[in-house]
Scaffold this motif. Structure first.
Motif, PDB file in Angstrom:
ATOM      1  N   UNK A 108       0.817  -1.225   0.000  1.00 47.46           N
ATOM      2  CA  UNK A 108       0.000   0.000   0.000  1.00 47.46           C
ATOM      3  C   UNK A 108       0.849   1.273   0.000  1.00 47.46           C
ATOM      4  N   UNK A 109       1.958   1.259   0.747  1.00 46.57           N
ATOM      5  CA  UNK A 109       2.834   2.432   0.789  1.00 46.57           C
ATOM      6  C   UNK A 109       3.499   2.640  -0.567  1.00 46.57           C
ATOM      7  N   UNK A 110       3.965   1.543  -1.172  1.00 45.36           N
ATOM      8  CA  UNK A 110       4.620   1.637  -2.482  1.00 45.36           C
ATOM      9  C   UNK A 110       3.669   2.240  -3.509  1.00 45.36           C
ATOM     10  N   UNK A 111       2.440   1.760  -3.521  1.00 45.45           N
ATOM     11  CA  UNK A 111       1.482   2.249  -4.514  1.00 45.45           C
ATOM     12  C   UNK A 111       1.013   3.665  -4.219  1.00 45.45           C
ATOM     13  N   UNK A 112       0.873   3.992  -2.935  1.00 46.84           N
ATOM     14  CA  UNK A 112       0.410   5.339  -2.606  1.00 46.84           C
ATOM     15  C   UNK A 112       1.430   6.402  -2.987  1.00 46.84           C
ATOM     16  N   UNK A 113       2.718   6.032  -2.976  1.00 42.19           N
ATOM     17  CA  UNK A 113       3.766   6.967  -3.391  1.00 42.19           C
ATOM     18  C   UNK A 113       4.128   6.833  -4.866  1.00 42.19           C
ATOM     19  N   UNK A 114       3.416   5.940  -5.573  1.00 43.93           N
ATOM     20  CA  UNK A 114       3.659   5.788  -7.002  1.00 43.93           C
ATOM     21  C   UNK A 114       5.039   5.265  -7.321  1.00 43.93           C
ATOM     22  N   UNK A 115       5.565   4.356  -6.480  1.00 42.94           N
ATOM     23  CA  UNK A 115       6.933   3.875  -6.650  1.00 42.94           C
ATOM     24  C   UNK A 115       6.985   2.466  -7.270  1.00 42.94           C
ATOM     25  N   UNK A 116       5.901   2.048  -7.933  1.00 40.01           N
ATOM     26  CA  UNK A 116       5.907   0.708  -8.511  1.00 40.01           C
ATOM     27  C   UNK A 116       7.044   0.523  -9.517  1.00 40.01           C
ATOM     28  N   UNK A 117       7.226   1.524 -10.400  1.00 40.14           N
ATOM     29  CA  UNK A 117       8.259   1.420 -11.427  1.00 40.14           C
ATOM     30  C   UNK A 117       9.645   1.381 -10.808  1.00 40.14           C
TER      31      UNK A 117
ATOM     32  N   UNK B 182      14.419  -1.762  -9.157  1.00 44.61           N
ATOM     33  CA  UNK B 182      15.344  -2.222  -8.116  1.00 44.61           C
ATOM     34  C   UNK B 182      15.395  -3.752  -8.083  1.00 44.61           C
ATOM     35  N   UNK B 183      14.224  -4.384  -8.223  1.00 41.24           N
ATOM     36  CA  UNK B 183      14.189  -5.844  -8.255  1.00 41.24           C
ATOM     37  C   UNK B 183      14.861  -6.369  -9.522  1.00 41.24           C
ATOM     38  N   UNK B 184      14.641  -5.647 -10.641  1.00 40.40           N
ATOM     39  CA  UNK B 184      15.266  -6.047 -11.905  1.00 40.40           C
ATOM     40  C   UNK B 184      16.785  -5.999 -11.801  1.00 40.40           C
ATOM     41  N   UNK B 185      17.307  -4.963 -11.140  1.00 44.12           N
ATOM     42  CA  UNK B 185      18.756  -4.857 -10.958  1.00 44.12           C
ATOM     43  C   UNK B 185      19.293  -6.010 -10.121  1.00 44.12           C
TER      44      UNK B 185
END
Length: 609
Positions: free
Chosen positions: A235-244, A249-252
């Motif tokens: 919820x925090x990730x999505x609320x701050x729009x940090x999905x990309x 970061x996971x891709x790296x």
């Protein structure tokens, strides 16, 4: 029942053997020995079937030689047909034996792989559950999950497949080599001398593969840790729009893992190519010598055919062993990681000869005298400094103060999540260090600020406080916590699945489930950490009434900022910078004009605003 007892004993013995001092940590596959030891009978059976399957394979060239040299020599066509039939039946018997023994071997080693992996996974998980919070300050949850899943899967592959294949091909290779030496001693002595030159470079490349295998597992664990952290805070990730950004970061992390795996695969491929090419070249030289012997009349055609098959068996065995060797090296890295985890010892453990706590009547007596404590992650900052607090049985004491004052630290020390560096902490006159952890924590109930709801139904979530409680006792606890009405309104009532972390409930509902759980436990000492922080005004009034009922005949420590929670306390202890700066009732502290009065005035202004 016996199988369950054996598995349990296996996990206990393995854990005791694996949790050795750091200087003696196992750094190879020998670390699996404690987990294999309880299954000696199954290992022996697997070994018998493995040897029989290998001997059946080695019998094929001998039967083929007899077929060529004896089945085709009879002058009479009828005798020749009968001889051929006999030899073909012999070949079929060898093939049938090979199929039977191979199937038995496959079943036994697969069973061993599944059983040992399950024991290993259980031992690691149970060991992690016993670690103190200090362990989780430095170890990410995703790292632990990676070791429980990816590393144990690698071990399963080795125990249940690769190790068996390696042993089988070792027996076949040695047998084929022995037969070739017996039948062609001069030629094979040259071949053996050449094969020695293959071993030394293989060992050097093998060490490289092992190091890269360990590094590859570490990089996979890094990506797992990132995923676990982000998914728990979606919820925090999505609320701050940090999905990309999180996806990048996971891709790296996964690219880093891929690059390490690529280097490991490159070295392993070079190892396989070198072993197979060098071995095949050496054996071709021996085969060439055999053809020359046939041309000179020193060897029969059947003897040559037998030699060809033995050479084929030896070459294929070496090829398989080169692949298995890479798997073993990779699993060795995974085993090291698991053994390191098992070797981690918690600084918080039950004493060898624990003392019993006296039966508490009307609540527990709590005393902290001269307590100084620093968190391991912040060794220069004292969370508590020469802290003194005495709480009488049945007394309700509220701990208030600004963030970082040390209020939650008091709770953690009482639960013995940590040990104080100085001073003494006693419950009912017994130092907490001298009490078994299970006994100590059974006497304490806690309602944390962040309610924890498990992936189960409402009934089981409340019953977590006392697993042996009946349904009626669970419902009574829910009613006392004012949770019964909203639980019965759920689609399936108490049997309603609440979702992971209670996503189907509101914050206030989750908190009331947590309070009902603590009430069901019915401990003499109750710790309330901002127990009403997630409740609206109406829910707070209901829960306050429930808490007041729960506080009767037991000692209660309350951490709270809201005045409604602390005003009814027998005593309010005001903390700042790890020390007690004020103590008294709400009226006394309000008139004193100290820190409590300022905090109360600030909250009053906020409520008015």
């Amino acid at each position: 029942m016996a199988a369950t007892d054996t598995a349990s004993a296996a996990r206990t013995d393995a854990l005791a053997d694996a949790a050795a001092p750091a200087s003696k940590r196992v750094r190879s596959l020998s670390g699996l020995a404690p987990f294999l030891r309880p299954y000696k009978r199954q290992i022996a059976l697997a070994g018998v079937f493995l040897v029989l399957a290998a001997l059946s394979t080695l019998a094929l060239p001998v039967a083929l030689k007899s077929l060529i040299d004896q089945g085709l020599v009879a002058a009479d066509p009828g005798e020749r047909i009968m001889a051929l039939r006999g030899h073909f039946f012999a070949l079929f018997a060898v093939g049938a034996a090979l199929g039977l023994f191979s199937a038995a071997r496959f079943y036994m080693v697969t069973w061993l792989g599944e059983r040992v992996t399950a024991d290993l996974r259980n031992a690691v998980y149970a060991h992690v559950l016993k670690q103190s919070p200090e362990f989780f300050e430095t170890t990410q949850t995703g790292e632990v999950l990676s070791r429980l899943t990816t590393d144990t899967t690698l071990v399963q592959t080795v125990v249940g497949s690769s190790l068996s294949m390696g042993l089988r091909n070792t027996v076949m290779g040695i047998g084929a080599m022995a037969m070739l030496i017996v039948t062609n001693p001069y030629v094979m002595s040259q071949v053996l001398g050449t094969l020695v030159l293959v071993v030394l470079p293989s060992l050097w490349l093998g060490r490289r593969v092992r190091k890269l295998s360990r590094a590859s597992q570490d990089r996979v664990a890094d990506s797992s840790a990132i995923a676990a952290e982000v998914l728990n805070a979606i919820p925090v990730v999505q609320s701050y729009g940090q999905e990309q950004r999180e996806a990048q970061r996971f891709d790296a992390a996964t690219e880093n893992a891929f690059e390490t795996a690529r280097r490991r695969t490159r070295v392993r491929s070079a190892l396989v190519a070198f072993i197979i090419t060098a071995t095949f070249g050496a054996l071709l030289w021996g085969l060439y010598q055999g053809t020359q012997a046939v041309l000179k009349g020193d060897m029969t055609a059947g003897h040559l055919a037998q030699t060809v098959v033995f050479v084929t068996i030896l070459v294929s065995s070496v090829a398989v062993l080169s692949e298995v060797y890479g798997d073993l090296l990779r699993a060795a890295g995974a085993t090291e990681r698991l053994m390191e985890l098992l070797a981690t010892t918690s600084k918080i453990a039950s004493p060898a000869q624990p003392r019993e706590l006296p039966l508490s009547r009307g609540g527990a007596a709590v005393a902290l005298h001269g307590v100084t404590f620093r968190y391991p992650s912040r060794p220069k900052h004292a969370a508590l400094a020469q802290f003194d607090l005495d709480v009488k049985p049945g007394e309700t004491v509220a701990l208030v103060g600004p963030s970082g004052a040390g209020k939650s630290t008091v709770f953690q020390l009482l639960l013995r999540f940590y040990d104080a560096s100085e001073g003494s902490i006693t419950i009912d006159g017994v130092p907490v260090r001298e009490v078994a952890l299970e006994t100590l924590r059974q006497r304490i109930g806690i309602v944390p600020q962040d309610s924890v709801i498990f992936s189960a139904n409402a009934m089981e979530n409340i019953r977590y406080g006392r697993p042996e409680a009946s349904d009626d006792e669970v419902i009574a606890a829910a009613k006392a916590a004012f949770a019964h009405d909203f639980v019965t309104a759920l689609p399936e009532g108490y049997q309603t699945f609440l979702g992971e972390r209670g996503v189907r409930l509101s914050g206030g509902q989750r908190q009331r489930i947590s309070i009902a759980r603590a009430m069901l436990k019915n401990p003499p000492l109750l710790l309330l950490d901002e127990a009403t922080s997630a409740l609206d005004a109406e829910s707070e009034r209901m829960v306050q009434a429930a808490l007041e009922s729960a506080m009767k005949d037991r000692t209660t420590l309350v951490i709270a900022h809201r005045l409604a929670t602390v005003q009814r306390a027998d005593r309010i202890v005001v903390m700042e910078a790890g020390r007690i700066v004020e103590s008294g009732t709400h009226a006394q502290l309000s008139e004193a004009g100290g820190l409590y009065a300022r905090l109360a005035a600030l909250q009053f202004d906020q409520d008015q605003g």
